[in-house]
Each structure stands twice: as C-alpha cells, then as structure tokens.
Design a protein around this motif. Structure first.
Motif, mmCIF file in Angstrom:
data_model
loop_
_atom_site.group_PDB
_atom_site.id
_atom_site.type_symbol
_atom_site.label_atom_id
_atom_site.label_comp_id
_atom_site.label_asym_id
_atom_site.label_seq_id
_atom_site.Cartn_x
_atom_site.Cartn_y
_atom_site.Cartn_z
ATOM 1 N N GLU A 64 179.164 8.567 19.363
ATOM 2 C CA GLU A 64 180.399 8.034 18.957
ATOM 3 C C GLU A 64 181.534 9.189 19.302
ATOM 4 O OE1 GLU A 64 179.685 7.901 14.746
ATOM 5 O OE2 GLU A 64 178.444 6.332 14.915
ATOM 6 N N THR A 83 167.399 11.470 13.867
ATOM 7 C CA THR A 83 167.172 10.260 13.178
ATOM 8 C C THR A 83 167.705 9.148 14.121
ATOM 9 O OG1 THR A 83 169.114 9.969 11.728
ATOM 10 C CG2 THR A 83 167.225 10.830 10.624
ATOM 11 N N GLU A 84 167.691 7.939 13.851
ATOM 12 C CA GLU A 84 168.214 6.910 14.938
ATOM 13 C C GLU A 84 169.572 6.944 14.460
ATOM 14 O OE1 GLU A 84 168.341 1.995 15.383
ATOM 15 O OE2 GLU A 84 166.413 3.059 14.609
ATOM 16 N N ASN A 85 170.399 6.907 13.400
ATOM 17 C CA ASN A 85 171.503 7.234 12.912
ATOM 18 C C ASN A 85 172.531 8.515 13.437
ATOM 19 O OD1 ASN A 85 171.943 4.653 11.843
ATOM 20 N ND2 ASN A 85 171.718 5.665 9.659
ATOM 21 N N GLU A 86 171.661 9.416 13.610
ATOM 22 C CA GLU A 86 172.126 10.753 14.048
ATOM 23 C C GLU A 86 172.287 10.688 15.751
ATOM 24 O OE1 GLU A 86 170.216 13.621 10.658
ATOM 25 O OE2 GLU A 86 168.985 13.386 12.406
ATOM 26 N N LYS A 96 172.713 7.974 17.094
ATOM 27 C CA LYS A 96 174.032 7.159 17.397
ATOM 28 C C LYS A 96 175.335 7.786 17.103
ATOM 29 C CE LYS A 96 171.724 2.578 16.080
ATOM 30 N NZ LYS A 96 171.771 1.614 14.935
ATOM 31 N N MET A 97 175.220 8.665 16.382
ATOM 32 C CA MET A 97 176.307 9.529 15.906
ATOM 33 C C MET A 97 176.681 10.474 17.268
ATOM 34 S SD MET A 97 177.316 12.248 13.053
ATOM 35 C CE MET A 97 177.033 10.927 11.630
#
Length: 162
Positions: A70, A61-64, A66-67
């Motif tokens: 990080e 996913t988009e959040n994954e 981004k992670m």
C-alpha cells in the motif's frame, strides 16, 4: 494494525533472526538495498513479488503482506528538527548546505526542483586515514516550474512568450 506496528514487527524479526539489511535485500531482491530498507521501514511500497518474499522472510500475515504494497503516509513520524543525532546531522547538513544546493540547481537548470519521487539514493563507506567517511549520492530528476497564466499575459508580466 498500523504501519508503524508492522515496521516494529519487522525489526523484531530482524533482531530475532540476527539478520542484516544486506542479507534481507539479497533474499527479497529486485531493488536496491536502500529502497528495500526504506519500504520495510514504512516509507515506500513494495511490489507484490517483493512483498511476498518479505512476508515469507518475516512470517507476516496476508494482511501485513498487503500493507507492504500500500502507498504509505511518508514522513508521518518526522519531528523537525529530529531528535535522533544521526537524523539531526542530516537536517543540519540541509540547513547549512541546502541553500547552496538550491542556488546551484537554479543556476545550472533554471527555476525548478529536484524530484524526491523520480529519485535514487546510494550510500557507501569511504575509507579515509582520518576516519572512514559516509558517501551519499542523491540523484533526482529536475522538474522545472511551469507558469500557467492566461494566454497573452506574459508580456504584461514582463516575460517573453515562448
């Protein structure tokens, strides 16, 4: 989602697609296979281009995605000593040879440490008649310790001023 869950998802997709780390590294590109493995296992961050390629490859996913970019908590799950036999042997090697490596660094370079931040790791299979060997090369920048004392205090401590 926690980073450990993302790592498990990556391993699940790796198994599902029958991918090798070599194939994954070739697909993502930009860095060594070992760096990319370390990042996908949650211990380093991936730059945006590599995170995007990893996200496409693993269906993240988009959040994954981004992670992946990080800054991680490195070594967070490490047990000392480790319980995995392979990791334990690395721990054992450092317990046995670590003091020798430390002494060598101090004699050759002076008082300081080898960086694990400005660091390169290489591994390769070395054929041997008695059984193949694992060749590991670690290269870290030497970082001298700096002593911050009030000016003029070195002679009182028995040191020469620089």
């Amino acid at each position: 989602m926690k980073r450990t869950e993302l790592v498990e998802k990556i391993f699940d997709v790796k198994r599902e697609k029958n991918l090798t780390w070599k194939a994954i590294a070739e697909e993502i590109g930009g860095y060594s296979q070992l760096y990319l493995m370390t990042a996908l296992m949650g211990q380093m961050r991936l730059p945006k281009p590599q995170a995007a390629k990893a996200a496409a490859l693993f269906g993240l996913t988009e959040n994954e995605e981004k992670m992946l970019g990080e800054v991680p908590y490195r070594g967070e799950q490490s047990l000392v000593p480790p319980t995995d036999p392979t990791l334990y042997r690395f721990h054992e090697a450092m317990m046995v040879f670590g003091p020798t490596m430390k002494e060598y660094i101090h004699e050759e370079f002076g008082d300081g440490i080898m960086s694990a931040i400005d660091f390169d790791l290489q591994m390769e299979r070395e054929p041997n008649e008695a059984g193949d060997r694992v060749r590991i090369t670690m290269s870290g920048k030497f970082l001298p310790y700096r002593y911050h004392q009030p000016e003029g205090n070195f002679p009182a401590l028995g040191y020469k001023e620089d």
